[in-house]
Design an enzyme around this catalytic site. Structure first.
Site, PDB file in Angstrom:
ATOM      1  CB  ILE A 479       7.767   2.891  -3.318  1.00  0.00           C
ATOM      2  CG1 ILE A 479       6.725   3.243  -4.373  1.00  0.00           C
ATOM      3  CG2 ILE A 479       8.945   3.835  -3.386  1.00  0.00           C
ATOM      4  CD1 ILE A 479       6.090   4.616  -4.169  1.00  0.00           C
ATOM      5  CB  THR A 480       5.383  -2.415  -4.567  1.00  0.00           C
ATOM      6  OG1 THR A 480       6.477  -3.233  -5.015  1.00  0.00           O
ATOM      7  CG2 THR A 480       4.855  -1.582  -5.714  1.00  0.00           C
ATOM      8  CB  CYS A 481       5.222  -3.768   0.822  1.00  0.00           C
ATOM      9  SG  CYS A 481       3.476  -4.091   0.591  1.00  0.00           S
ATOM     10  CG  ASP A 482       5.728  -8.223  -4.481  1.00  0.00           C
ATOM     11  OD1 ASP A 482       6.742  -8.917  -4.714  1.00  0.00           O
ATOM     12  OD2 ASP A 482       4.572  -8.626  -4.682  1.00  0.00           O
ATOM     13  CG  ASN A 526       1.693  -2.493  -2.308  1.00  0.00           C
ATOM     14  OD1 ASN A 526       2.907  -2.601  -2.413  1.00  0.00           O
ATOM     15  ND2 ASN A 526       1.003  -3.227  -1.449  1.00  0.00           N
TER      16      ASN A 526
END
Length: 613
Positions: A479-482, A526
């Site tokens: 769920i990280t934005c990476d 994050n």
């Protein structure tokens, strides 16, 4: 499907009635423990620790080495220390020491905080070994430990450290700690940690420096405190040959130092490197030797060298932190979403007149069967490429593009269902074309940093439904934005999971063998932090108990760790709400209450739209 559990599981975990169970006590299913903690309000990812596994693996080390000590009539003894760099968490260290009482099983430290942990928790009379670079303050801690009556050895990484030991000895007086010398071998390990050994390695003394160290110790009257030599050729040594080569070199150095006057030199610390089998696939094993072979070779080679050189057979010390720690922890992660499930028949928006290729796709979907499934799937993928090109050129509209995507995904799902009982290689050909993307409620950077940084594989499998054949080739997204927060589908290491409806049921994946290195190496990308952890023990009746819960940090705790003034943050947010003209005055108190509720929670997702998790 057993997900290779017989390869990597070591009988710590087995499958019964379609569930992964803990092979201890009454053999509870992990999924049942997950349901238990979720009923108590703990959502998101969780980490389970199983101290009985620590005890089992330490016992295995002692049993195997003592077996060959007896068989080869070896006069030295076997001891071990756990390197704290592998796992410094309190719920690990305290239980490790509790479960190893009665054995000469100590702790190894490589920094001042680790040494403080070792001095505080090591069992009485068990060894403390201090490796790594040291300043005067750290060496003084070693002297304090000796004055506490602890069995501590300061391993010298450079001559300057030895000079500081001499200085501190004059200042603090006896009792003194034991002294060890880390030797720089020409032998090196293998794989991504090979640089830990070899002549250009970061740590250790060369032959020239060893001779000079011996001279200093004699001149300063400290030669009797030289009791150990130490070497380390790397973590996760996958082959036995580099170990045997290093043992021959280190054994001869030990013998020569003894003959040069180090008559109290009685121990060889062979470091870590004992590998763990991480592979889930029969053709991709991580190691080519067993613990039996490893122990036998160590004892036999050191005995042979000592006898040939006419010196006493040394006591054997081993660290083997990965072997002891890896299996004891399981990361359990909820699946939040299967991305293809947004494509269903209700999403079709067919027109009265559709482009011919879309009409053909619709026909394929309605007439696909077991005999033509592979052919129709190929046709549908070709049609999709053509239709997307037509969209780019402006010949079809967004509704047509929507129908294209929905129909192709429906055909894929139908073809997989039709072929699920067919030869796996036939199904695998389909799965290689398109994978289901499973969104998982965790951070790879926080919980599996060695996967992200080193490509280290970890066994992963569903915790239940193991009596049902999985049909979806899986890519795992965190769920990280990476974009690096992904475990992509690998045809050489294929992962197949179940096609589940998350609106109706939960689905959990377990990541195994995560107890070594992952926790303290995990980064707060994050600002996702350590998952909530639970220690699982067993009572005399074999029932499991949940002990020592450490909750994941809440949002304010995370910000405090970054040195934000959390009181200032709270004040600013509260003031912004009170000053807002967009919130009615009679609602501001409720908004502030809702805000504080969020701030008191951890950073992982509670749920997403349409999911039970």
């Amino acid at each position: 499907m057993d997900y290779g559990i017989k390869i990597w599981g070591g009988y710590d975990f087995i499958i019964e009635d379609g569930k992964v169970v803990i092979n201890e006590g009454n053999r509870p299913a992990i999924i049942d423990i997950v349901k238990d903690v979720r009923e108590q309000g703990f959502k998101g990812p969780v980490l389970f620790r199983f101290p009985h596994i620590l005890k089992k693996h330490v016992n295995s080390l002692f049993n195997k080495f003592n077996k060959y000590i007896k068989e080869y009539e070896y006069s030295g003894k076997f001891s071990s220390v756990f390197p704290l760099k592998v796992n410094q968490y309190p719920n690990f260290v305290k239980y490790l020491m509790e479960k190893t009482k009665g054995k000469n099983y100590g702790l190894e430290a490589g920094s001042k905080p680790e040494l403080i942990i070792a001095m505080s928790y090591v069992n009485e009379k068990c060894s403390i070994v201090v490796n790594g670079f040291k300043d005067k303050e750290m060496i003084s801690l070693g002297f304090i430990s000796a004055k506490m009556g602890q069995n501590i050895t300061l391993t010298i990484e450079g001559l300057n450290e030895l000079e500081t030991i001499v200085e501190v000895a004059k200042e603090m007086g006896p009792p003194y700690p034991n002294i060890g010398l880390r030797i720089k071998l020409h032998s090196s390990g293998i794989g991504i940690w090979a640089k830990s050994g070899g002549i250009n390695s970061k740590f250790g003394l060369t032959s020239v420096e060893l001779i000079e160290a011996l001279r200093i110790l004699k001149e300063e009257g400290l030669i009797d405190y030289l009791t150990m030599i130490h070497f380390h050729i790397g973590s996760q040594i996958s082959e036995i040959s580099p170990v045997k080569k290093a043992l021959r070199e280190a054994g001869n150095i030990y013998a020569e130092l003894y003959k040069m006057g180090a008559k109290n030199l009685k121990k060889i610390d062979i470091g870590g490197g004992l590998a763990v089998e991480y592979s889930q696939h029969k053709t991709l094993h991580s190691i080519n030797y067993t613990l039996d072979e490893y122990a036998s070779d160590v004892v036999f080679l050191l005995k042979m060298i000592a006898n040939n050189k006419g010196v006493p057979e040394p006591d054997i010390f081993i660290e083997a932190g990965r072997y002891v720690a890896a299996s004891h922890a399981v990361l359990v992660v909820p699946v939040l979403e299967l991305f293809s499930q947004e494509y269903n028949e209700q999403k079709l928006c067919l027109k009265e007149h559709n482009p011919p290729l879309i009409e053909e796709l619709y026909e394929l979907y309605n007439t696909i069967n077991e005999k033509n499934a592979v052919e129709f799937l190929h046709d549908s993928l070709d049609h999709m490429e053509s239709l997307l090109t037509l969209f780019d050129l402006g010949y079809i509209d967004l509704i047509d593009r929507n129908n294209t995507e929905v129909l192709v995904h429906l055909i894929i799902r139908k073809s997989i269902e039709l072929l699920k009982n067919k030869n796996l290689s036939e199904l695998k050909d389909i799965q290689n074309m398109i994978q289901e993307r499973y969104l998982l409620n965790f951070s790879i950077f926080q919980s599996l940093p060695d996967y992200w940084g080193l490509g280290q594989q970890f066994p992963v499998m569903p915790l239940d439904k193991l009596d049902i054949s999985p049909t979806r080739s899986a890519s795992l997204w965190d769920i990280t934005c990476d974009s690096d927060g992904e475990i992509a589908f690998d045809a050489d290491r294929p992962l197949f999971l179940h096609d589940v409806d998350l609106k109706k049921e939960d689905y959990f994946l377990g990541f195994f063998l995560v107890g070594a290195y992952q926790e303290t190496l995990g980064m707060e990308h994050n600002l996702f932090t350590h998952p909530t952890e639970f220690v699982i023990t067993f009572d005399e009746e074999g029932n499991y108990k949940i002990d020592d819960i450490i909750e994941a940090q809440n949002i304010l705790d995370v910000l405090d760790d970054l040195d934000y003034d959390v009181k200032e943050i709270e004040r600013r947010l509260k003031q912004n709400i009170e000053d807002s003209d967009l919130i009615p005055d009679d609602e501001k108190k409720d908004v502030i209450g809702n805000l504080y509720l969020v701030l008191s929670e951890n950073c992982y997702l509670k749920t997403i739209a349409g999911s039970k998790n």
